[in-house]
Design a protein around this motif. Sequence first.
Motif, PDB file in Angstrom:
ATOM      1  N   GLY A  15       0.862  -1.184   0.000  1.00 38.91           N
ATOM      2  CA  GLY A  15       0.000   0.000   0.000  1.00 38.91           C
ATOM      3  C   GLY A  15       0.893   1.228   0.000  1.00 38.91           C
ATOM      4  N   GLU A  17       1.543   5.488   0.357  1.00 38.61           N
ATOM      5  CA  GLU A  17       1.096   6.789   0.853  1.00 38.61           C
ATOM      6  C   GLU A  17       1.912   7.820   0.072  1.00 38.61           C
ATOM      7  N   ARG A 134      -7.839   4.527  -0.632  1.00 39.07           N
ATOM      8  CA  ARG A 134      -8.551   4.634   0.645  1.00 39.07           C
ATOM      9  C   ARG A 134      -9.038   6.067   0.853  1.00 39.07           C
ATOM     10  N   THR A 168      -3.397   4.480  -0.640  1.00 45.72           N
ATOM     11  CA  THR A 168      -4.032   3.361  -1.348  1.00 45.72           C
ATOM     12  C   THR A 168      -4.344   2.232  -0.369  1.00 45.72           C
ATOM     13  N   PRO A 170      -3.908  -1.857   0.298  1.00 43.67           N
ATOM     14  CA  PRO A 170      -2.738  -2.698  -0.032  1.00 43.67           C
ATOM     15  C   PRO A 170      -3.023  -3.629  -1.214  1.00 43.67           C
ATOM     16  N   ASN A 209       4.337   0.755   2.067  1.00 44.29           N
ATOM     17  CA  ASN A 209       4.059  -0.215   3.125  1.00 44.29           C
ATOM     18  C   ASN A 209       3.993  -1.592   2.487  1.00 44.29           C
ATOM     19  N   SER A 211       3.904  -5.985   3.228  1.00 45.98           N
ATOM     20  CA  SER A 211       3.925  -7.156   4.104  1.00 45.98           C
ATOM     21  C   SER A 211       3.875  -8.413   3.261  1.00 45.98           C
ATOM     22  N   LYS A 222       3.145  -5.384   8.639  1.00 47.60           N
ATOM     23  CA  LYS A 222       3.703  -4.478   7.624  1.00 47.60           C
ATOM     24  C   LYS A 222       4.945  -3.712   8.069  1.00 47.60           C
ATOM     25  N   LYS A 275       7.118   2.052  14.679  1.00 45.11           N
ATOM     26  CA  LYS A 275       6.159   3.094  14.341  1.00 45.11           C
ATOM     27  C   LYS A 275       5.051   3.322  15.358  1.00 45.11           C
TER      28      LYS A 275
HETATM   29  P1  ADP Z   1      -0.786   3.268   9.704  1.00 40.95           P
HETATM   30  O1  ADP Z   1      -1.843   3.374  10.743  1.00 40.95           O
HETATM   31  O2  ADP Z   1       0.444   2.590  10.139  1.00 40.95           O
HETATM   32  O3  ADP Z   1      -0.547   4.554   8.987  1.00 40.95           O
HETATM   33  P2  ADP Z   1      -2.672   2.426   7.789  1.00 40.95           P
HETATM   34  O4  ADP Z   1      -3.621   1.335   8.097  1.00 40.95           O
HETATM   35  O5  ADP Z   1      -3.153   3.824   7.921  1.00 40.95           O
HETATM   36  O6  ADP Z   1      -1.370   2.237   8.630  1.00 40.95           O
HETATM   37  O7  ADP Z   1      -2.152   2.197   6.324  1.00 40.95           O
HETATM   38  C1  ADP Z   1      -1.161   2.963   5.747  1.00 40.95           C
HETATM   39  C2  ADP Z   1      -0.798   2.330   4.427  1.00 40.95           C
HETATM   40  O8  ADP Z   1      -0.299   1.026   4.631  1.00 40.95           O
HETATM   41  C3  ADP Z   1      -1.944   2.167   3.468  1.00 40.95           C
HETATM   42  O9  ADP Z   1      -1.485   2.484   2.170  1.00 40.95           O
HETATM   43  C4  ADP Z   1      -2.303   0.713   3.549  1.00 40.95           C
HETATM   44  O10 ADP Z   1      -2.801   0.231   2.319  1.00 40.95           O
HETATM   45  C5  ADP Z   1      -0.998   0.079   3.860  1.00 40.95           C
HETATM   46  N1  ADP Z   1      -1.116  -1.131   4.680  1.00 40.95           N
HETATM   47  C6  ADP Z   1      -1.826  -1.260   5.824  1.00 40.95           C
HETATM   48  N2  ADP Z   1      -1.677  -2.494   6.317  1.00 40.95           N
HETATM   49  C7  ADP Z   1      -0.850  -3.164   5.473  1.00 40.95           C
HETATM   50  C8  ADP Z   1      -0.313  -4.479   5.432  1.00 40.95           C
HETATM   51  N3  ADP Z   1      -0.556  -5.359   6.399  1.00 40.95           N
HETATM   52  N4  ADP Z   1       0.483  -4.802   4.403  1.00 40.95           N
HETATM   53  C9  ADP Z   1       0.765  -3.920   3.439  1.00 40.95           C
HETATM   54  N5  ADP Z   1       0.301  -2.669   3.428  1.00 40.95           N
HETATM   55  C10 ADP Z   1      -0.504  -2.293   4.427  1.00 40.95           C
END
Ligand code: ADP
Length: 502
Positions: A15, A17, A134, A168, A170, A209, A211, A222, A275
Amino acid sequence: MNDVAAAGVYQSFIGLEVHIHLLTKTKVFCGCRSAFGDEPNTNVCPVCLGYPGVLPSLNLEAMRMGCMVAKALNCRIPEKTWFERKQYFYPDMTKNYQISQFASPLGQEGCVDMEGRVSGGAGGELIKRKVRIRECHLEEDAGKMIHTGTVSLLDYNRAGVSLLEIVTEPDMENGEEAELFIQQLRRIVRYLGVCDGNMEEGSLRADANVSVNSRGKGLGRKVEIKNLNSSRFVRLALNHEITRQTGLLAEGKTVVQETRLWNENRDQTEPMRTKENAQDYRYFPEPDLPVFSPGGAFLKSVEDALVELPLHRTRRLAAEYALEEEQADMICEEKACADYFEAAAGAAPRSAVPRVVNWLLQDVRRIMGRDGIALGDIGTIRLTPARLASLAAAAEKGGVSGKNARETLEAVMLEDRDPLDIIREKGWERISDPGEIARAVGAVRAAEEAAFGEAKAAGAEGNAKRLRTLTAYLVGKVLAATGGRADPKIAGEQIAAAIENM
Ligand code: ADP
Ligand code: ZN
Ligand code: MG
């Protein structure tokens, strides 16, 4: 386990940002100039320096540009959108909080179709994928810290600059897809004219991001990768990270949830910090900014500012003008280039369009590269679309040879004049009017009585070779008499007829 086997057992999720600097003249909550590269700390005021008691006020242009991007990414714009304070301490942000959006961002639940290839990626394969968006939210950028030796310098010119964050789901699986997403998003925001997309200057920044998990088990734990200042690094860092995480899982280890940095000198990701969660930021509604309700007039101004998006335009131009995929892609790389092409192709006869395409992608781009003219400035070149079209039409009709036409391209760029004037002046214009050629033939006839007589005799004797030599000599005289402009075929026919009828 090799990569192929690992890909069958494990699944990766990416995903992104992406932060883009909006091209507003002023910052998002104050009237300071928003510019890159100015003298440090010259574009600052009590608001963006976070003095106590000052009031931010929303830059409507930033909201409008943000909503344009949201629309282009098929997001829903809510009836009410507002701002929150995101609390954290860092010296690049004097207020100790950043004004951002959390509960109701300006763009929600969109999606974007990706289609294309990334050069340098896995064999340049065609990638097609839908990526869900998103949200898009508007926020203020932080200042810039420069660490030199034992001191750290702070430049607050960037503090408060309008930043749009695009998040976005993921939905991507490998570095190539993420690179393509960034390239396409970059093209979109440049087409919309809301961001210059310059990754080296930080106008477009991406955090990735990623995983890995056993296939079918859903998202893994992630890791966020920061410090990615080119789309190529996004691809390299993600592919490196997928291999690293897959290796850990294959050894029965777990992946630590953390933020890592891309080290471009070592081609690897390295740990930076673990984080924070959303709770750690203690988001709460910004009390100094009213809720924004995008009304009819505002939404119309957003709608009016939208343009045909790059992928759609690439497909449309490919179909309309029978372009190859690569040609359409190059033409639509920049909106200015696509505009230029459509204006030129539209003004040229259908049969001359392939010539317009070739000249544009080869000669014109080469000349521009040589003269240091950016593709985005193609709309300002002396070789206007109308001039290119008229030259292509002339070449198509045989009015000028291909070689001379290409020289004319250069001459137009140099002299800023109409190509047909240049052709005429240089004597490159072909004369195909039979009457005009007949006059030249008549003059040659009078001056070359002997040669005509010999030719007639050669014809009568059946000496074809001698006849050919003399005819060629006489055609040469006609060409010389017209400055090389007479159509040699018509001149030849007329000379032959003149000998015949003697
Ligand atoms: P955070 O709270 O750490 O900012 P978010 O849920 O807001 O995490 O997601 C931030 C970004 O990480 C988004 O683009 C999302 O699609 C991506 N993301 C969230 N969880 C995962 C995951 N398990 N694996 C890959 N990407 C992820
Ligand atoms: Zn300011
Ligand atoms: Mg988040």
